[in-house]
Design an enzyme around this catalytic site. Structure first.
Site, PDB file in Angstrom:
ATOM      1  N   TYR A 159       0.830  -1.212   0.000  1.00  9.27           N
ATOM      2  CA  TYR A 159       0.000   0.000   0.000  1.00  9.27           C
ATOM      3  C   TYR A 159       0.863   1.260   0.000  1.00  9.27           C
ATOM      4  CZ  TYR A 159      -4.779  -1.762   0.525  1.00  9.27           C
ATOM      5  OH  TYR A 159      -6.013  -2.314   0.320  1.00  9.27           O
ATOM      6  N   LYS A 231       6.910 -13.891   5.661  1.00 10.81           N
ATOM      7  CA  LYS A 231       7.802 -14.627   4.761  1.00 10.81           C
ATOM      8  C   LYS A 231       9.245 -14.258   5.130  1.00 10.81           C
ATOM      9  CE  LYS A 231       8.361 -17.262   1.123  1.00 10.81           C
ATOM     10  NZ  LYS A 231       8.225 -18.708   1.236  1.00 10.81           N
ATOM     11  N   ASP A 280       3.550 -19.327   3.252  1.00  9.18           N
ATOM     12  CA  ASP A 280       3.094 -20.455   2.423  1.00  9.18           C
ATOM     13  C   ASP A 280       2.567 -21.589   3.297  1.00  9.18           C
ATOM     14  OD1 ASP A 280       5.809 -19.872   2.827  1.00  9.18           O
ATOM     15  OD2 ASP A 280       6.459 -21.569   1.640  1.00  9.18           O
ATOM     16  N   ASP A 304      -3.887  -9.709   2.323  1.00 11.62           N
ATOM     17  CA  ASP A 304      -4.812  -9.608   1.194  1.00 11.62           C
ATOM     18  C   ASP A 304      -5.092 -11.008   0.635  1.00 11.62           C
ATOM     19  OD1 ASP A 304      -6.362  -8.352  -0.669  1.00 11.62           O
ATOM     20  OD2 ASP A 304      -4.711  -7.782  -1.978  1.00 11.62           O
TER      21      ASP A 304
END
Ligand code: NAD
Length: 418
Positions: A159, A231, A280, A304
C-alpha cells in the site's frame, strides 16, 4: 456542481471518545457510503436489517441516525469529485461509519478510493473475521473448525509500495545507485537491464501498532492465540523484522498476559499464546488444520491473499465482512470485503450478507451486542430455512433463490420470530 457538505441528522448525536473508550449515545450519527456497482442493491437490503435488529433489541430507546456521505460515482455526479474531503471529515468526526464497495477509477490520481479512505484516516488495521455460520455452503468437510480473525496491516508494504517501471528514468537512476552501493546484490539479478523493481516499506512502528491491536483484540475477546504470518525466511529485513518486532512488542508491552507458544513448558495458563508461521505454510495449515489459527497478524500483501482465500472456506466473498480501524484515534469504517461486482449491479441479485455482517461487526463495536447477536442469528436462521441468494443457491439446490432485498426481508422475518 458544488463541493460536498453534509447536514447531520437532527435526531442523532456524535460518538465521542473518553480516555480511549468510545462513548456511544443512544442515537449515534453513522455516516454511510452506499457504494458503486452492487453497493445500492446490498445497502437497500442491509440498512433495514440493521435498523430492525436495533428496534427489536431496544424498542425505540436506541436507533442508528444514518447520514449519507458520498464517494465514487455518486459523488462524482453530484459534486464533481470522486472522494470529497467532507466525506473523510465526516468519518473522522463521527468515528464509526460503514461503506459499500467502490469502483477503482481508471486513469485518475487514485490508486483506489478504498485505499485513499484508509490512508486519509490512517486506518491501519484491516480486521476480517473468518467464521463459518452453520448452513452456509463450504468446500471444507469440517467448516465448523474455521473461526479466526485476520488483522491485516493497512498502510505499509504494497500500500506504500514504490515501483520503478522497466525503461523509466527512475529505474535507470535506481539501477545506477544499486549497482554502485550494493554490487553483490546487484550481481544476483539475472536480467538487470530489463528488470522492473518494487520497494515495500515495513516499519517498526507500523508493525507494533498492528500487533498491539491484534493482541488487545485477543485479550478483550477471549481469544487464545495470536499468530504472526510472514515470509521472513526469505525477506529477512522486512517480513523477518515484522516477526521479531511483533514478538518483542508482545513481551515488552503484554509480558504477564502473553507467552511465546514455544515456551509454554514454563506455564502459560490463561495467557494468550504468540507464535509465527511462514506465509506459504499458513495457507496449507488454514486448509488442513484451520482450528490451529485464532487471531492472525500479518502485513498487507500476505493479509490480502490470506483473507480472501480463507473467505472461500466459509461461503465466499458474498458473506465476508470487514472493518478498517485506527485503534488509537478510534475511527472505524466497516465495509463488505468484495468489490462492486459490475455484472450484478442493479439486478437485485447480489448477496447482501457481507454488508449486513459488516453492520453486525459495527453494532458489536458500538457495544450493542444484543442487536449484533440478533443479526447473526437472523442470517443463520434464514440460510437454515433455505432462503438464500443465487450464489448460495447454486451450492444448495434444495434452497429457494431470493433477490437481494427479499433475502434482507427474510432475515428480518426470522429476527422478528425469535
Ligand atoms: P468483485 O469482488 O467485485 O467480484 C469478484 C467475484 O465475486 C465476481 O464474480 C462477483 O460477481 C462476485 N461477487 C462479489 N460480491 C458478491 C456478492 N455480494 N454476491 C454475489 N457475488 C458477489 O471483484 P472485481 O470484479 O475484481 O472488482 C470489481 C470492482 O470492485 C473493481 O473496480 C475493483 O477495484 C473494486 N473493488 C472494490 C473493493 C472495495 O470497495 N473494498 C474491493 C475489491 C474490489
Amino acid at each position: 456542481m458544488s463541493s460536498a457538505s453534509y447536514k447531520s441528522p437532527a435526531n442523532g448525536k456524535a460518538i465521542t471518545v473518553n480516555a480511549g473508550t468510545l462513548q456511544v449515545p443512544y442515537h449515534p450519527i453513522i455516516p454511510f457510503i452506499e457504494g458503486d456497482g452492487i453497493g445500492p442493491d446490498i445497502w437497500a437490503a442491509a440498512r433495514p436489517v440493521l435498523d430492525a435488529a436495533v428496534r427489536l433489541a431496544y424498542d425505540d430507546d436506541r436507533g442508528l441516525a444514518w447520514m449519507e456521505v458520498l464517494a465514487g460515482t455518486k459523488a462524482k455526479a453530484q459534486t464533481g469529485e470522486l472522494l470529497p474531503q467532507a466525506t473523510i471529515d465526516a468519518f473522522g468526526t463521527y468515528r464509526v461509519g460503514i461503506k459499500g464497495p467502490l469502483t477503482t477509477p481508471i486513469g485518475s490520481g487514485f490508486r483506489s478510493l478504498n485505499v485513499a479512505i484508509r490512508r486519509a484516516l490512517d486506518l491501519f488495521a484491516c480486521v476480517r473475521p473468518v467464521r463459518w455460520l452453520p448452513g452456509v455452503p463450504s468446500p471444507l468437510r469440517r467448516p465448523e473448525k474455521v473461526d479466526m480473525v485476520v488483522f491485516r496491516e493497512n498502510t505499509e508494504d504494497i500500500y506504500a509500495g514504490i515501483e520503478f517501471a522497466e525503461g523509466s528514468d527512475a529505474n535507470a537512476a535506481f539501477q545506477t545507485w544499486l549497482e554502485s552501493t550494493l554490487p553483490t546484490e546487484f550481481a544476483k539479478i539475472r536480467f538487470p537491464r530489463t528488470a522492473a523493481f518494487s520497494i515495500k516499506p515495513i516499519s517498526r512502528e507500523g508493525t507494533e501498532r498492528l500487533v498491539r491491536a491484534a493482541i488487545n483484540y485477543a485479550l478483550t475477546n477471549g481469544r487464545k492465540r495470536v499468530t504472526l504470518v510472514h515470509k521472513g525466511n526469505i525477506m529477512k529485513a522486512t517480513e523477518g523484522a515484522f516477526a521479531r518486532w511483533g514478538y518483542a512488542l508482545a513481551e515488552g508491552e503484554f509480558n504477564s498476559q502473553v507467552i511465546p507458544a514455544s515456551e509454554t513448558d514454563r506455564g502459560g495458563e490463561g495467557k494468550v499464546l504468540i507464535d509465527d508461521v511462514i506465509t506459504d505454510a499458513a495457507f496449507e495449515r488454514a486448509l488442513t488444520r484451520p482450528e490451529s489459527f485464532d487471531v492472525i497478524a500479518t502485513m498487507n500483501l500476505n493479509g490480502d491473499y490470506l483473507s480472501d482465500a480463507l473467505t472461500a472456506q466459509v461461503g465466499g466473498l458474498g458473506i465476508a465482512p470487514g472493518a478498517n480501524i485506527n485503534t488509537d484515534s478510534q475511527v472505524a469504517v466497516f465495509e463488505s470485503t468484495h468489490g462492486t461486482a459490475p455484472t450484478l449491479a442493479g439486478t437485485n441479485k447480489a448477496n447482501p450478507c457481507s454488508l449486513i455482517l459488516s453492520g453486525q461487526m459495527m453494532l458489536a463495536h458500538l457495544g450493542w451486542h444484543e442487536a449484533a447477536d440478533l443479526v447473526e442469528r437472523g442470517i443463520m436462521a434464514a440460510v437454515k430455512a433455505g432462503q438464500v441468494t443465487f450464489d448460495f443457491q447454486r451450492l444448495m439446490p434444495e434452497a429457494n433463490r431470493l433477490s437481494t432485498t427479499d433475502f434482507g426481508q427474510a432475515v428480518i422475518d426470522q429476527m422478528e420470530s425469535f
